[in-house]
Design an enzyme around this catalytic site. Structure first.
Site, short mmCIF file in Angstrom:
data_model
loop_
_atom_site.label_atom_id
_atom_site.label_comp_id
_atom_site.label_asym_id
_atom_site.label_seq_id
_atom_site.Cartn_x
_atom_site.Cartn_y
_atom_site.Cartn_z
CB SER B 154 -33.23 4.04 2.62
OG SER B 154 -32.57 3.13 3.43
CG ASP B 318 -25.74 5.89 0.76
OD1 ASP B 318 -25.34 5.15 1.68
OD2 ASP B 318 -26.91 5.89 0.35
CG HIS B 351 -28.38 5.73 3.75
ND1 HIS B 351 -28.66 5.39 2.44
CD2 HIS B 351 -29.41 5.25 4.50
CE1 HIS B 351 -29.83 4.75 2.41
NE2 HIS B 351 -30.29 4.65 3.64
#
Lengths: 206, 374
Positions: B154, B318, B351
């Site tokens: 991320s 995601d 995610h």
């Protein structure tokens, strides 16, 4: 480490089609192998010709095998095209025994010609006499090179050598070289009847 | 049995840096502290160091526990340890709390040495580039010239990418996971809602709530609840909660559906332990990150000097950092003829999948990391 043993085997086992492809690829060039499987061809080309190779592979298990063999591998579905690759950014783009399993046959060949200065396409020749005999006998062909039943085959676009050359003419694709083999031996007489694997080195005419 | 492949009991350390650091904004931090942890042993030629970059709410506490009865281990404990995918028998792993964080590194909730009061609103806005520069200082401090790898998911993946741009000679491998080369408008919009929730909380006091002995708990809680929705996929939420009720329908606005209970619990837990000023800065840093900005939006040009080898990983479900965004990074790397492999992991967790111990995902990391020579 059984995996390492497998990789060693796939490299050391001589494959005539790999040797022919290696003869069509120059030393140190940049190669893209579409549907690269476990990376055996790229490993062979890297070890013999020091090519800078990249593979494209959809399957998780194959992807890991490539990674284990230290082959650069991009996980994606060829049916989506090659939008992640720039025009003419590879010396050679290879599609080895995968054409017949593609749904978007025309698109993938066009994409290969866009991305590669030259392309190599190999496929099982459906015109091979053993296939013809099985069809004549009233059955769909099942063989070492076409090991599937009609209902579970991934092969959706089988063609003969004649068919493919008509396709090339239609799409203005120049055949630079052709090699036809059966059981690892080269076939020069009546290739569309006697050849089981067809191999082409191609480029765009324009 | 369970502890066999844990790094065991760990302790955080503090590094003080008295050389000023000029931030991307132009503001100069005259001095700063970074809190960090390490796992494994730095080898003689210092070639086995791996830096872990944390995401929005992460910390330097990546693996292990602080005491035997510590309830939870570090946030990426499933990845790091002896014989785990990031094997501490081989690698020396560094976890660091980023500048502006709230777990011990210089940040809004720490004391400004000049005023002897908490920084609060006066703590500068820090960027991904600033974090990477501070991390490089930490590498210097530890005597490490070149990292074997930088790993991040991320926002941590963005830092990893930036490492390869800012310090091409100092990083051999970049593992960029569930990341993006910049945020989309929709993604920035989520951040803006989160910040508005915090800033409009009456307890926020312009960021100087420490002086009022209060915290903008409500705002931070809502910000985190919103975040949690975006970290999960619709399918994952459906599988986890569906429309399950806690009891019967009560015709009220209390917690009735299990999903509400989960969100409120997560929001409260987070708001009780995280600092709102840090949350504001982390989301801003995400918004600003755009390495292609000075190259006419051409990421390939932005990566022209990169030398590192890459593993890029994305997750099919995601939607906050979608596979398409990872493929943009891959394309730019291919355009520069860099060594790169890309895996698109089939995963249901959205995610959050990058933190999960999915067997195939971990095999990908294990295989890649085992190929790195130290």
């Amino acid at each position: 480490m059984t995996n390492n043993v497998n990789i060693t085997n796939s490299v050391t086992k001589f494959r005539q089609d790999f040797a022919i492809i290696a003869g069509w690829v120059s030393f140190g060039t940049k190669i893209l192998d579409l549907g690269c499987g476990d990376g055996a061809l790229l490993t062979y080309l890297r070890d013999s010709l020091e090519v800078k190779g990249y593979g494209v592979e959809k399957d998780d298990v194959n992807w890991l095998a490539c990674q284990q063999a230290r082959i650069n591998v991009i996980q994606m579905d060829l049916e989506d095209g090659l939008s992640g690759f720039e025009d003419q950014s590879f010396d050679t783009v290879i599609l080895s025994q995968t054409l017949q399993a593609m749904h978007h046959t025309e698109e993938i060949v066009q994409e290969m010609l866009r991305v590669g200065r030259e392309i190599i396409v190999t496929f099982p020749n459906f015109g091979y006499w053993r296939n013809r005999i099985q069809i004549t006998g009233g059955r769909m062909p099942v063989s070492k090179i076409l090991p599937y039943q009609w209902f579970d085959t991934p092969n959706v676009h089988l063609c003969t050598i004649e068919d493919f050359e008509i396709f090339c003419k239609k799409y203005k694709i120049l055949i630079l070289e052709r090699s036809v083999i059966t059981e690892g031996k080269s076939v020069n007489f009546m290739p569309n009847l006697l050849g089981s694997l067809a191999m082409y080195r191609l480029k765009s005419i324009v | 049995m369970q502890e066999n492949n844990s790094v065991g009991i760990v302790a955080a350390q503090i590094a003080h840096f008295s050389e000023p650091l000029t931030l991307k904004s132009g503001v100069v931090l005259p001095q700063f502290d970074l809190v960090y942890e390490t796992y494994g042993t730095l080898n003689a030629d210092k070639s086995n160091a791996v830096m872990i970059c944390h995401a929005l709410s992460g910390t330097h506490h990546v693996a292990g526990k602080y005491s035997e009865d510590d309830k939870y281990p570090g946030w990426w404990d499933n990845l790091i340890g002896p014989n785990k995918p990031l094997d501490t028998n081989k690698f020396f792993v560094i976890g660091v709390n980023n500048l502006g964080g709230c777990h011990g590194s210089s940040g809004p909730n720490t004391i400004n040495p000049k005023t002897k009061k908490p920084w609060g609103s006066k703590f500068p806005i820090v960027t991904v580039e600033d974090w990477v520069n501070a991390q490089a200082r930490l590498a210097d401090y530890l005597g490490i010239k070149q990292l074997a790898a930088v790993v991040g998911g991320s926002l941590g993946g963005m830092q990893t990418l930036q490492w390869t741009i800012t310090y091409p000679e100092r990083i051999r491998h970049a593992l960029v996971i569930a990341a993006a080369p910049n945020l989309t408008a929709q993604n920035m919009a989520f951040n803006e809602v989160a910040r508005q929730a915090i800033i409009t909380d009456p307890e926020f006091h312009g960021g100087d709530y420490y002086a009022h002995k209060t915290v903008p708990h409500r705002g931070l809680r809502i910000a985190r609840m919103l975040g949690h929705i975006t970290y999960l996929s619709d399918d994952a939420m459906g599988a986890k909660f569906g429309r399950k009720l806690q009891d019967t329908i009560k015709y009220s606005f209390d917690v009735e559906f299990e999903m509400e209970s989960y969100l409120r619990y997560q929001g409260d837990k987070f708001a009780g332990e995280f600092d709102a000023n840090t949350y504001l800065r982390m989301t801003r840093s995400l918004d600003y990150y755009d390495p292609a900005l000075n190259f006419g939006g051409d990421l390939s040009k932005a990566l022209a000097n990169v030398k590192a080898q890459f593993l890029v990983v994305s997750f099919t479900s995601d939607w906050r950092f979608s596979p398409a965004r990872s493929r943009e990074i891959v394309k730019a790397l291919l355009d520069n003829e860099l060594t790169v492999s890309y895996a698109e992991v089939t995963a249901a967790h959205g995610h959050d999948a990058f933190l999960m111990p999915d067997a195939h995902y971990h095999q990908i990391l294990r295989t890649y990391l085992s190929n790195i020579q130290v």
